[in-house]
Design a protein around this motif. Structure first.
Motif, mmCIF file in Angstrom:
data_model
loop_
_atom_site.group_PDB
_atom_site.id
_atom_site.type_symbol
_atom_site.label_atom_id
_atom_site.label_comp_id
_atom_site.label_asym_id
_atom_site.label_seq_id
_atom_site.Cartn_x
_atom_site.Cartn_y
_atom_site.Cartn_z
ATOM 1 N N TYR A 1 47.366 32.433 16.045
ATOM 2 C CA TYR A 1 48.759 32.213 15.668
ATOM 3 C C TYR A 1 49.370 33.486 15.082
ATOM 4 O O TYR A 1 50.473 33.887 15.447
ATOM 5 C CB TYR A 1 48.858 31.067 14.654
ATOM 6 C CG TYR A 1 50.247 30.928 14.075
ATOM 7 C CD1 TYR A 1 51.245 30.274 14.781
ATOM 8 C CD2 TYR A 1 50.577 31.480 12.831
ATOM 9 C CE1 TYR A 1 52.529 30.161 14.278
ATOM 10 C CE2 TYR A 1 51.856 31.379 12.321
ATOM 11 C CZ TYR A 1 52.829 30.716 13.042
ATOM 12 O OH TYR A 1 54.110 30.618 12.544
ATOM 13 N N ALA B 1 50.354 35.934 17.616
ATOM 14 C CA ALA B 1 51.605 35.569 18.280
ATOM 15 C C ALA B 1 52.792 35.918 17.391
ATOM 16 O O ALA B 1 53.846 36.344 17.875
ATOM 17 C CB ALA B 1 51.604 34.087 18.612
ATOM 18 N N LYS C 1 49.777 26.588 29.285
ATOM 19 C CA LYS C 1 51.201 26.830 29.026
ATOM 20 C C LYS C 1 51.410 28.278 28.567
ATOM 21 O O LYS C 1 52.344 28.950 29.014
ATOM 22 C CB LYS C 1 51.698 25.833 27.970
ATOM 23 C CG LYS C 1 53.179 25.909 27.687
ATOM 24 C CD LYS C 1 54.009 25.430 28.871
ATOM 25 C CE LYS C 1 55.468 25.795 28.716
ATOM 26 N NZ LYS C 1 56.248 25.451 29.923
ATOM 27 N N GLN C 2 50.524 28.724 27.672
ATOM 28 C CA GLN C 2 50.613 30.119 27.194
ATOM 29 C C GLN C 2 50.553 31.086 28.375
ATOM 30 O O GLN C 2 51.291 32.065 28.425
ATOM 31 C CB GLN C 2 49.455 30.445 26.231
ATOM 32 C CG GLN C 2 49.601 29.884 24.842
ATOM 33 C CD GLN C 2 50.564 30.648 23.963
ATOM 34 O OE1 GLN C 2 51.466 31.311 24.465
ATOM 35 N NE2 GLN C 2 50.424 30.543 22.661
ATOM 36 N N ASN C 3 49.651 30.801 29.314
ATOM 37 C CA ASN C 3 49.507 31.686 30.471
ATOM 38 C C ASN C 3 50.780 31.680 31.305
ATOM 39 O O ASN C 3 51.196 32.710 31.830
ATOM 40 C CB ASN C 3 48.317 31.252 31.337
ATOM 41 C CG ASN C 3 47.002 31.492 30.617
ATOM 42 O OD1 ASN C 3 46.947 32.236 29.629
ATOM 43 N ND2 ASN C 3 45.947 30.858 31.071
ATOM 44 N N ALA D 1 55.863 31.357 23.002
ATOM 45 C CA ALA D 1 54.422 31.585 22.841
ATOM 46 C C ALA D 1 54.007 31.266 21.406
ATOM 47 O O ALA D 1 52.958 30.658 21.165
ATOM 48 C CB ALA D 1 54.075 33.022 23.202
ATOM 49 N N GLN E 1 46.788 26.373 26.419
ATOM 50 C CA GLN E 1 46.459 27.706 26.940
ATOM 51 C C GLN E 1 47.080 27.904 28.319
ATOM 52 O O GLN E 1 47.624 28.977 28.620
ATOM 53 C CB GLN E 1 44.935 27.886 27.014
ATOM 54 C CG GLN E 1 44.501 29.296 27.389
ATOM 55 C CD GLN E 1 45.076 30.363 26.472
ATOM 56 O OE1 GLN E 1 44.933 30.286 25.255
ATOM 57 N NE2 GLN E 1 45.771 31.345 27.043
ATOM 58 N N ALA F 1 53.802 27.544 20.998
ATOM 59 C CA ALA F 1 52.559 27.002 21.569
ATOM 60 C C ALA F 1 51.380 27.292 20.635
ATOM 61 O O ALA F 1 50.537 26.421 20.401
ATOM 62 C CB ALA F 1 52.316 27.577 22.955
ATOM 63 N N ALA F 2 51.372 28.508 20.081
ATOM 64 C CA ALA F 2 50.281 28.878 19.168
ATOM 65 C C ALA F 2 50.352 28.034 17.898
ATOM 66 O O ALA F 2 49.327 27.641 17.335
ATOM 67 C CB ALA F 2 50.369 30.359 18.834
ATOM 68 N N SER G 1 53.263 33.811 29.518
ATOM 69 C CA SER G 1 52.939 35.234 29.717
ATOM 70 C C SER G 1 53.412 35.705 31.084
ATOM 71 O O SER G 1 53.991 36.787 31.210
ATOM 72 C CB SER G 1 51.438 35.471 29.619
ATOM 73 O OG SER G 1 51.022 35.208 28.316
#
Lengths: 498, 450
Positions: free
Chosen positions: A232, A235, A431-433, A200, A429, A203-204, A436
């Motif tokens: 960022y 994260a 990808k972030q999801n 994460a 985003q 990605a940030a 998560s």
């Protein structure tokens, strides 16, 4: 004289017989205590562990310390799994070792109970006044006769107590094993979560990098750029929290493995939780299984048995002591008189009623406690079964639905990106999801494994997989016949015990 | 009442004569050679057939939900007439008595308004105002005499946001009884805007301004049919608009004159040459020119985003943003990622990447020299010599030496390079302004040829 002599001869024979009896009993006890091998106790406990959890200590006290160290080292050379962590704990965990020592202590108590009171040799000498005549010397050797008579009862009581200790020790060790497993799984899932947090953060970081370059090119405002930086930093904070979680989990596991944490061994563990097994343990008649298997329940039942035995002992002990002895006396006139001596307490005033009542109360109290514990265990088993099943459902939804859907969102966002309908931030985003969801899935998997350990602990032993036959799933254990508390209460009113 | 019957009789007789003269063989098929006018070509569309019945030209429109292809790769759930959007072009001649049957197969009531046609008030087709709604399943008859000529339109006049937003409109072209001059090629192009969320198929009728699909005859480039003409043809292009936006339609290669509005012919004295004509909502315009210069000439709306398909409005601006180094990092997480936008959007037209389903790339269309990079309201006027049919002749073959191309680098003008030097120390040269490292004087710019 003849008559008197005859009488004296009968007395002599009686005295001899008593003396012989005392001697023989003493010899039996002394020989008897050395005849049971010491290792049998830990072997019994090991057997219980093997049956209940599939683990055994694989160690006996004869093995040298360095032998154990070698075995531990071999286990440490591989990446640790929950099973090998338990093996190490069985060999190294001081609490487990200490529990095993309890066996020795209990055995000592048991042996002690089998010993007769030592005979008492008494005597006195009296000197004639005025120098006439010989010195009057009187000697006696005696023992408490009841002590000898009660010996079998006392031994039974002590043996029950010893059994109780064995059950308690096994239970304690199983608790430690459950602790090891729980903390092992906790470490695994905190490590996995840490990996997800790292992703994460990555990605940030990429988002921030894009923002930075856009800002540099004059394409976004400082406001948008700083907002990206904030994301960022969040994260980064999440990662630090997660790092701390790993440290705590590691430190909690280290002493359970019997390590000091001084760096004697680096902890290499399988850094992901085991997959969700295709089936749960058989969940048939779990409550009955728990009541039959729980060692602490068995110990509580044993306790009631002990109380029953001590009640018998107390009841028999209405006459608290009968001392018999052989007495010999040389009178001052030179005559020697020899004969038995007895002494007994007459239960006129104190007939031990309070002591008997006390034990009876204790028995009923223990029975109520047992009933309460049984209900608590039933409730605990239901709760934990629910927790485990819920965790399974959640893991399955994450695994079979949520995470694949998040993947699909990425593919579809990518398609929109390809047609310049969406931007790189939306892609990241998505990808972030996904990350998560993966993290939440791991948390649920951790919940599953920990609930499973808790359930095993509540059941007092491992449960076979659902596929195995129903009848063979209940482990055979020695059933101790104990009346149900409420029934026994009635029973007590109707008749006494003996 | 008597008057009405008398009128009716007269009209009946007149229309019978019409029928005899103009539709001699079979009134069911309109045969080009027998018509007193050059039939209109509706690119990607068709003309509505008619029957003569007792001197009345009878047309039949069926309003219905349809599947409509915007361009290959994108089919929408539209509403139209007789299976198409725009509905088939109605063609008639000034003086005709027309009876138009309208069957409603839409799920809701409708009415058809004859936009710009001078009709009795009860035939005007305004639902609720001049007539009862045509309920689903019902057929209404509209009947009136055509007292004018020109480019008119028809469209639904009930729940317009939905019905017109989904495509219920068409041309109603009335030819003059007698033409001033012969038109060789007569085209009709209906302008329209849609909002179709990328990845969906049903236009959203609630959108009022933020459209993403712009069409000629409900087709977006590269799905638009070319306008093929012979060199020397007199060409008329009729353009109609009942949408939400105005469209400056620009023709390459020619000056044209706007010869008519929906109100009638523009007197020659009022015509002037132009290259772009703006068509506002509710208007039609006829432009005319003689196609005397062969070639493939673009014809398109000149709003920049109209000759273009759906694009994101909220996408980050990547122009001039160097993505090197970051691109690889993204690919670690999202393997399909390609950096785009740093040098503009053109590269997208060449990448041929997978987009959302049922969605057209923002721009595309293969041309003879690469991707045309267009979409939406864009088509090609193909002017050719020596052709015998009006089939699509393919790409234009340019006479040698008439296509712009890259020239030899040595022939290219030298780029001027500015360098900075110190007036005191001429050996100091640098490409950016600053001060002299020796004396600290401000460096002076000077032009040098590389």
């Amino acid at each position: 004289m003849i008559k008197k002599r005859e009488k004296g001869g009968t007395m002599q024979i009686f005295f001899k017989k008593v003396t012989l009896f005392i001697f023989n009993v003493g010899a039996f006890v002394i020989l008897g205590c050395g005849s049971i091998p010491k290792n049998q106790d830990s072997r019994e406990v090991n057997q219980v562990l093997e049956e209940r959890l599939g683990y055994s200590r694989q160690s006996d006290e004869k093995k040298a310390e360095n032998e154990i160290e070698k075995r531990v080292q071999v286990l440490f050379n591989e990446k640790l799994t929950s099973d090998s962590a338990v093996q190490i704990a069985l060999l190294k965990n001081p609490s487990i070792q200490s529990a095993f020592e309890d066996l020795g202590i209990a055995r000592a108590d048991w042996v002690q109970a089998g010993l007769l009171k030592n005979p008492i040799f008494s005597g006195h000498a009296r000197f004639p006044e005025g120098g006439e005549g010989d010195t009057n010397v009187e000697c006696a050797i005696g023992t408490d006769l009841l002590d000898v008579l009660f010996l079998p009862l006392r031994k039974k009581l002590a043996s029950s107590q010893f059994e109780k200790v064995k059950l308690r020790v096994s239970h304690e060790i199983m608790d430690v094993i459950a602790d090891v497993k729980t903390h092992f799984y906790t470490l695994q899932f905190t490590m996995q979560i840490w990996t997800m947090r790292q992703m994460a953060l990555k990605a940030a970081e990429i988002s921030m990098e894009f923002a930075s370059r856009q800002h540099e090119a004059g394409n976004i405002s400082s406001l948008d750029w700083v907002n990206e930086k904030v994301v960022y930093e969040q994260a980064e904070l999440d990662l630090i929290h997660s790092e701390a979680d790993v440290e705590v989990a590691r430190e909690k596991l280290i002493p359970l493995l019997g390590l000091s944490g001084k760096g004697e061994m680096s902890l290499q563990i399988e850094n992901h939780l085991p997959e969700l097994p295709s089936s749960d343990p058989s969940l048939e008649e779990l409550e009955e299984r728990a009541l039959a298997q729980r060692l602490d329940l068995a110990a509580a039942r044993k306790e009631i048995e002990i109380l029953h035995r001590s009640l018998s002992l107390t009841q028999v002990g209405v006459i608290p002591s009968v001392n018999v002895a052989a007495n010999t006396e040389k009178d001052s006139d030179g005559t020697r008189v020899t004969g038995p001596m007895w002494e007994l307490e007459l239960p006129l005033f104190d007939q031990k009623q309070p002591a008997i009542a006390r034990v009876k109360n204790q028995i009923r109290k223990s029975q109520y406690e047992l009933a309460a514990k049984e209900n608590e265990i039933r409730s605990e088993v239901r709760i934990l079964k629910g927790k485990m099943l819920t965790a399974r459902k959640i893991v399955e939804i994450y695994r079979d639905k949520m995470i694949p859907l998040r993947g699909q969102v990425i593919v579809l966002t990518q398609q929109n990106y390809n047609y310049m309908l969406m931007g790189v931030y939306q892609l990241l985003q998505a990808k972030q999801n996904e990350i998560s969801s993966q993290r939440e899935g791991i948390e649920a998997l951790g919940d599953y494994w920990i609930a499973r350990v808790d359930l095993e602990q509540a059941l007092g032993g491992r449960v076979p997989e659902a596929v195995s036959e129903k009848n063979s799933t209940v482990l055979p254990i020695q059933q101790i016949e104990v009346e149900q508390p409420l029934q026994s209460e009635m029973h007590h009113h109707h008749g006494g015990e003996s | 009442m008597k008057r009405f019957w008398r009128m009716f009789l007269v009209v009946l007789i007149l229309s019978n004569i019409h029928g005899l003269v103009y539709a001699q063989n079979d009134s069911e098929k309109t045969e080009e050679s027998n018509l007193p006018y050059t039939p209109v070509i509706t690119p990607n569309g068709s003309t509505l057939p008619w029957k003569m019945e007792n001197g009345v030209k009878v047309f039949h429109l069926i309003a219905e939900p349809i599947k409509h292809e915007i361009s290959p790769g994108m089919v929408i759930n539209a509403w139209g007439y007789n299976g198409q959007t725009p509905g088939p072009t109605i063609e008639a001649v000034e003086g005709d008595i027309v009876r138009i049957l309208v069957t409603n197969q839409l799920p809701e009531p409708t009415a058809v308004h004859w936009h710009g046609v001078l009709v009795p008030n009860g035939m005007d087709g305004v639902q609720g105002l001049t007539q009862k709604p045509i309920l689903p399943g019902e057929t209404f008859a509209y009947e009136f005499t055509l007292h004018q000529h020109g480019t008119q339109m028809y469209h639904s006049h009930g729940d317009e946001m939905t019905q017109m937003g989904l495509g219920t409109m068409g041309f109603f072209i009335i030819h003059p009884k007698k033409s001033e001059h012969k038109i060789d090629r007569d085209f009709a192009i209906f302008l329209n805007e849609w909002f179709v969320e990328p990845g969906t198929a049903t236009p959203n009728p609630n959108i009022m301004t933020d459209f993403n699909i712009f069409t000629f005859n409900s087709r977006a480039y590269p799905g638009t049919a070319p306008l093929v003409v012979k060199k020397g043809d007199r060409v008329r292009i009729r353009i109609g608009n009942v949408g939400q936006e105005s469209h400056p339609i620009h023709l390459h290669g020619y000056n044209f004159k706007m010869v008519a509005t929906d109100g009638g012919d523009i007197p020659e004295s009022a015509q002037y040459p132009e290259t772009t004509g703006v068509i506002f909502p509710g208007e039609t315009r006829d432009i005319e020119f003689v196609a005397d210069v062969p070639g493939d000439w673009a014809l398109h709306c000149h709003r920049r985003h109209h000759p273009m398909n759906a694009m994101g409005h909220d996408t980050p601006n990547m122009i001039g943003v160097n993505q090197s180094g970051v691109e690889e990092k993204v690919r670690d997480l999202v393997p399909e990622y390609m950096a785009m936008g740093e040098k503009g959007m053109h590269e997208m037209t060449e990448m041929n990447m997978q987009g959302p389903e049922n969605t057209l790339p923002m721009m595309g269309g293969a041309g003879p020299f690469g991707s045309v990079g267009m979409g939406g309201m864009f088509t090609i006027l193909k002017v050719r010599e020596n052709i015998t049919t009006y089939e699509d002749p393919g790409w234009y073959h340019h006479p040698e030496g008439t296509v712009a191309e890259s020239i030899d680098k040595s022939q290219a003008p030298q780029a001027e390079v500015v360098s900075y030097t110190c007036p005191m120390h001429p050996e100091i040269y640098q490409e950016s302004p600053g001060s002299c490292p020796k004396c600290g004087m401000t460096l002076q710019a000077e032009s040098v040829s590389k």
